[in-house]
Structures are given as structure tokens and as C-alpha cells.
Design a protein around this motif. Structure first.
Motif, PDB file in Angstrom:
ATOM      1  N   THR A  83       0.869  -1.174   0.000  1.00 15.43           N
ATOM      2  CA  THR A  83       0.000   0.000   0.000  1.00 15.43           C
ATOM      3  C   THR A  83       0.905   1.223   0.000  1.00 15.43           C
ATOM      4  OG1 THR A  83      -1.707  -1.169   1.260  1.00 15.43           O
ATOM      5  CG2 THR A  83      -1.829   1.239   1.227  1.00 15.43           C
ATOM      6  N   ARG A  84       0.714   2.104  -0.958  1.00 15.52           N
ATOM      7  CA  ARG A  84       1.523   3.320  -1.058  1.00 15.52           C
ATOM      8  C   ARG A  84       0.779   4.494  -0.433  1.00 15.52           C
ATOM      9  NH1 ARG A  84       3.115   1.074  -6.570  1.00 15.52           N
ATOM     10  NH2 ARG A  84       5.307   0.563  -6.290  1.00 15.52           N
ATOM     11  N   GLY A  85       1.519   5.565  -0.159  1.00 15.21           N
ATOM     12  CA  GLY A  85       0.922   6.783   0.387  1.00 15.21           C
ATOM     13  C   GLY A  85       0.782   6.760   1.893  1.00 15.21           C
ATOM     14  N   LEU A  86       1.550   5.910   2.571  1.00 19.16           N
ATOM     15  CA  LEU A  86       1.485   5.808   4.029  1.00 19.16           C
ATOM     16  C   LEU A  86       2.688   6.539   4.624  1.00 19.16           C
ATOM     17  CD1 LEU A  86       0.411   2.065   4.287  1.00 19.16           C
ATOM     18  CD2 LEU A  86      -1.031   4.100   4.503  1.00 19.16           C
ATOM     19  N   GLU A  87       2.501   7.803   4.937  1.00 17.52           N
ATOM     20  CA  GLU A  87       3.576   8.662   5.408  1.00 17.52           C
ATOM     21  C   GLU A  87       4.249   8.092   6.657  1.00 17.52           C
ATOM     22  OE1 GLU A  87       4.070  13.241   6.892  1.00 17.52           O
ATOM     23  OE2 GLU A  87       2.549  12.794   5.376  1.00 17.52           O
ATOM     24  N   GLY A  88       5.565   8.140   6.669  1.00 18.60           N
ATOM     25  CA  GLY A  88       6.344   7.688   7.817  1.00 18.60           C
ATOM     26  C   GLY A  88       6.894   6.287   7.677  1.00 18.60           C
ATOM     27  N   PHE A  89       6.400   5.525   6.703  1.00 12.79           N
ATOM     28  CA  PHE A  89       6.888   4.157   6.511  1.00 12.79           C
ATOM     29  C   PHE A  89       8.082   4.130   5.559  1.00 12.79           C
ATOM     30  CE2 PHE A  89       2.763   2.832   8.128  1.00 12.79           C
ATOM     31  CZ  PHE A  89       3.083   1.686   8.841  1.00 12.79           C
ATOM     32  N   VAL A  90       8.993   3.223   5.822  1.00 10.44           N
ATOM     33  CA  VAL A  90      10.063   2.838   4.898  1.00 10.44           C
ATOM     34  C   VAL A  90       9.936   1.329   4.782  1.00 10.44           C
ATOM     35  CG1 VAL A  90      12.547   2.696   4.496  1.00 10.44           C
ATOM     36  CG2 VAL A  90      11.584   4.719   5.599  1.00 10.44           C
ATOM     37  N   SER A  91       9.864   0.818   3.565  1.00 12.87           N
ATOM     38  CA  SER A  91       9.700  -0.621   3.394  1.00 12.87           C
ATOM     39  C   SER A  91      10.649  -1.130   2.337  1.00 12.87           C
ATOM     40  CB  SER A  91       8.253  -0.956   3.029  1.00 12.87           C
ATOM     41  OG  SER A  91       7.933  -0.428   1.761  1.00 12.87           O
ATOM     42  N   GLY A  92      10.825  -2.435   2.331  1.00 13.77           N
ATOM     43  CA  GLY A  92      11.686  -3.040   1.331  1.00 13.77           C
ATOM     44  C   GLY A  92      11.797  -4.534   1.526  1.00 13.77           C
ATOM     45  N   PRO A  93      12.580  -5.167   0.663  1.00 17.38           N
ATOM     46  CA  PRO A  93      12.778  -6.610   0.745  1.00 17.38           C
ATOM     47  C   PRO A  93      13.766  -6.981   1.848  1.00 17.38           C
ATOM     48  CG  PRO A  93      14.048  -5.709  -1.050  1.00 17.38           C
ATOM     49  CD  PRO A  93      13.252  -4.567  -0.483  1.00 17.38           C
ATOM     50  N   PHE A  94      13.878  -8.289   2.114  1.00 15.45           N
ATOM     51  CA  PHE A  94      14.772  -8.779   3.163  1.00 15.45           C
ATOM     52  C   PHE A  94      16.226  -8.431   2.895  1.00 15.45           C
ATOM     53  CE2 PHE A  94      14.447 -12.157   0.084  1.00 15.45           C
ATOM     54  CZ  PHE A  94      15.732 -12.692  -0.011  1.00 15.45           C
ATOM     55  N   MET A  95      16.595  -8.213   1.646  1.00 18.16           N
ATOM     56  CA  MET A  95      17.896  -7.692   1.248  1.00 18.16           C
ATOM     57  C   MET A  95      17.740  -7.134  -0.159  1.00 18.16           C
ATOM     58  SD  MET A  95      20.227 -11.105   0.412  1.00 18.16           S
ATOM     59  CE  MET A  95      20.017 -11.799   2.031  1.00 18.16           C
ATOM     60  N   CYS A  96      18.662  -6.299  -0.554  1.00 20.14           N
ATOM     61  CA  CYS A  96      18.564  -5.684  -1.878  1.00 20.14           C
ATOM     62  C   CYS A  96      18.948  -6.679  -2.969  1.00 20.14           C
ATOM     63  CB  CYS A  96      19.432  -4.429  -1.938  1.00 20.14           C
ATOM     64  SG  CYS A  96      18.819  -3.115  -0.863  1.00 20.14           S
ATOM     65  N   TRP A  97      18.427  -6.447  -4.183  1.00 17.66           N
ATOM     66  CA  TRP A  97      18.572  -7.376  -5.305  1.00 17.66           C
ATOM     67  C   TRP A  97      20.018  -7.756  -5.573  1.00 17.66           C
ATOM     68  CZ3 TRP A  97      16.026 -10.968  -7.487  1.00 17.66           C
ATOM     69  CH2 TRP A  97      16.373 -11.451  -8.745  1.00 17.66           C
ATOM     70  N   GLN A  98      20.942  -6.823  -5.460  1.00 15.83           N
ATOM     71  CA  GLN A  98      22.337  -7.139  -5.768  1.00 15.83           C
ATOM     72  C   GLN A  98      22.905  -8.204  -4.833  1.00 15.83           C
ATOM     73  OE1 GLN A  98      21.370  -4.031  -4.765  1.00 15.83           O
ATOM     74  NE2 GLN A  98      22.727  -3.271  -3.167  1.00 15.83           N
ATOM     75  N   ASP A  99      22.251  -8.447  -3.698  1.00 12.35           N
ATOM     76  CA  ASP A  99      22.721  -9.436  -2.727  1.00 12.35           C
ATOM     77  C   ASP A  99      21.919 -10.735  -2.732  1.00 12.35           C
ATOM     78  OD1 ASP A  99      24.687  -7.644  -1.721  1.00 12.35           O
ATOM     79  OD2 ASP A  99      23.115  -6.610  -0.600  1.00 12.35           O
ATOM     80  N   VAL A 100      20.865 -10.801  -3.548  1.00 13.22           N
ATOM     81  CA  VAL A 100      19.954 -11.951  -3.552  1.00 13.22           C
ATOM     82  C   VAL A 100      20.519 -13.084  -4.412  1.00 13.22           C
ATOM     83  CG1 VAL A 100      17.656 -12.692  -4.329  1.00 13.22           C
ATOM     84  CG2 VAL A 100      17.923 -10.547  -3.117  1.00 13.22           C
ATOM     85  N   ASP A 101      20.310 -14.327  -3.971  1.00 12.43           N
ATOM     86  CA  ASP A 101      20.666 -15.500  -4.765  1.00 12.43           C
ATOM     87  C   ASP A 101      19.629 -15.618  -5.881  1.00 12.43           C
ATOM     88  OD1 ASP A 101      21.091 -17.986  -5.910  1.00 12.43           O
ATOM     89  OD2 ASP A 101      21.224 -19.052  -4.000  1.00 12.43           O
ATOM     90  N   ARG A 102      20.003 -15.248  -7.086  1.00 12.32           N
ATOM     91  CA  ARG A 102      19.073 -15.173  -8.208  1.00 12.32           C
ATOM     92  C   ARG A 102      18.622 -16.537  -8.708  1.00 12.32           C
ATOM     93  NH1 ARG A 102      21.985  -9.889 -10.752  1.00 12.32           N
ATOM     94  NH2 ARG A 102      21.664  -8.714  -8.846  1.00 12.32           N
ATOM     95  N   ARG A 103      19.243 -17.598  -8.213  1.00 12.50           N
ATOM     96  CA  ARG A 103      18.761 -18.942  -8.554  1.00 12.50           C
ATOM     97  C   ARG A 103      17.511 -19.276  -7.750  1.00 12.50           C
ATOM     98  NH1 ARG A 103      24.300 -21.594  -7.041  1.00 12.50           N
ATOM     99  NH2 ARG A 103      23.785 -20.131  -5.423  1.00 12.50           N
ATOM    100  N   GLN A 104      17.315 -18.595  -6.624  1.00  9.52           N
ATOM    101  CA  GLN A 104      16.178 -18.876  -5.752  1.00  9.52           C
ATOM    102  C   GLN A 104      15.023 -17.893  -5.908  1.00  9.52           C
ATOM    103  OE1 GLN A 104      17.224 -19.330  -1.641  1.00  9.52           O
ATOM    104  NE2 GLN A 104      19.050 -20.508  -2.098  1.00  9.52           N
ATOM    105  N   PHE A 105      15.300 -16.673  -6.426  1.00  9.37           N
ATOM    106  CA  PHE A 105      14.281 -15.628  -6.461  1.00  9.37           C
ATOM    107  C   PHE A 105      14.157 -15.011  -7.845  1.00  9.37           C
ATOM    108  CE2 PHE A 105      15.687 -15.880  -2.101  1.00  9.37           C
ATOM    109  CZ  PHE A 105      14.492 -15.872  -1.403  1.00  9.37           C
ATOM    110  N   ALA A 106      12.961 -14.512  -8.154  1.00 15.30           N
ATOM    111  CA  ALA A 106      12.684 -13.765  -9.375  1.00 15.30           C
ATOM    112  C   ALA A 106      12.340 -12.336  -8.971  1.00 15.30           C
ATOM    113  CB  ALA A 106      11.510 -14.396 -10.128  1.00 15.30           C
TER     114      ALA A 106
END
Length: 169
Positions: A83-106
Motif C-alpha cells: 500500500t503506497r501513500g502511508l507517510e512515515g513508513f520505509v519498506s523493502g525486501p529482506f535484502m537488496c537485489w544485488q545481494d539476492v541469490d538469483r537462482r532462488q528468487f525472481a
């Protein structure tokens, strides 16, 4: 992969996340957006970086939502909806894409990575009209999503499917 105790060990090169008072610093973090539903009760963390690290350590956590004014850290699985437009929140994935095992995730976008098995999924999208009667499936959230995909694959002409959690396909 999960480390001892069923937790994933985040890599030493994990990109820095935003602090409680700054904008989202890493490219994979998003300001004024949060995800739901939560996997567990919120905890208090000192920063978005600490919340992201907590998510990276918890098996099944795909993303986090950090509410900077209170330090509330909320964790979410792969099927959570943004949900976008929620002031004060910062969100994201468990780690950034450059650090993800790309064999396990899309990669869906900079904030959304799904297990490879869900690489074709469009979170937050519902298809209509249904081509078959609704089915009630048993199991956890990911098991229901897998079951719905299998039902579609077994149905002639099925090109899309909608999962309505906790159990409807």
C-alpha cells in the motif's frame, strides 16, 4: 539458504537501509509504503536497517515495513500486498537485489522478489471472470498459492489464476 535455527544469514555486503530520520537510502527501499498482512507481531527496532536485518534473519520473511515515528518493525511473507501513500513508513525486501541469490528468487521490481516458483505471479492482481468454480484449498499461504497454480496448470485453457488468501483459488 537458511542458517542454523531456520534463519537466513544476511550477507556482509547488504546495502545500508534508511535510518529513522532519513529518506530511503538503498535503491531497494521505498518511502511512504507498507505491506500487509504481517507475519508476526510488530517489534521495535532502532532503524529501517535493523528492521531489514531482522527480516533477513527470519525464515519466510520476504519484506519489511518500518514505521519511523515509533520504530515499529513489521515483517511480511512473499504474498503480502503493498500500500503506497502511508507517510512515515520505509519498506523493502529482506535484502537488496544485488545481494539476492538469483537462482532462488525472481525480481518483480526493486522492492519485490518472489521465490522462483512464483516468478510469474502478479501480487495484488485479480483475474475475472473465473473459468471454474472457486476452490477452497488447505495449508499455509504459500501452499495455497502453489495449489492454485497447480489447479490452473491442470485446467485446459487456464492462463491466469487468482489467489484470495487464506484459502480460495
Amino acid at each position: 539458504p537458511p542458517a542454523a535455527g531456520g534463519r537466513r544469514a544476511p550477507p556482509a555486503t547488504m546495502a545500508p537501509a534508511a535510518s529513522t530520520t532519513t529518506a530511503a537510502a538503498a535503491p531497494c527501499l521505498e518511502r511512504d509504503a507498507a505491506w500487509s498482512p504481517d507475519m508476526a507481531a510488530a517489534t521495535e527496532e532502532p532503524s529501517a536497517a535493523a528492521c531489514q536485518e531482522r527480516c533477513g534473519e527470519l525464515d519466510g520473511c520476504a519484506r519489511f515495513s518500518f514505521f519511523a515515528p515509533t520504530g515499529a518493525c513489521r515483517l511480511h511473507d512473499s504474498l503480502a500486498v503493498r500500500t503506497r501513500g502511508l507517510e512515515g513508513f520505509v519498506s523493502g525486501p529482506f535484502m537488496c537485489w544485488q545481494d539476492v541469490d538469483r537462482r532462488q528468487f525472481a525480481k518483480v521490481d526493486d522492492q519485490t522478489f518472489l521465490p522462483r516458483a512464483f516468478g510469474c505471479m502478479e501480487p495484488g492482481v485479480a483475474w475475472s471472470p473465473p473459468m471454474a468454480p472457486l476452490a477452497q484449498l488447505e495449508g499455509g499461504r504459500l501452499a495455497v498459492a502453489h495449489g492454485c497454480r497447480r489447479l490452473c496448470e491442470s485446467e485446459d485453457g487456464c492462463e491466469h489464476y487468482t489467489v484470495t488468501l487464506p484459502s480460495t483459488c
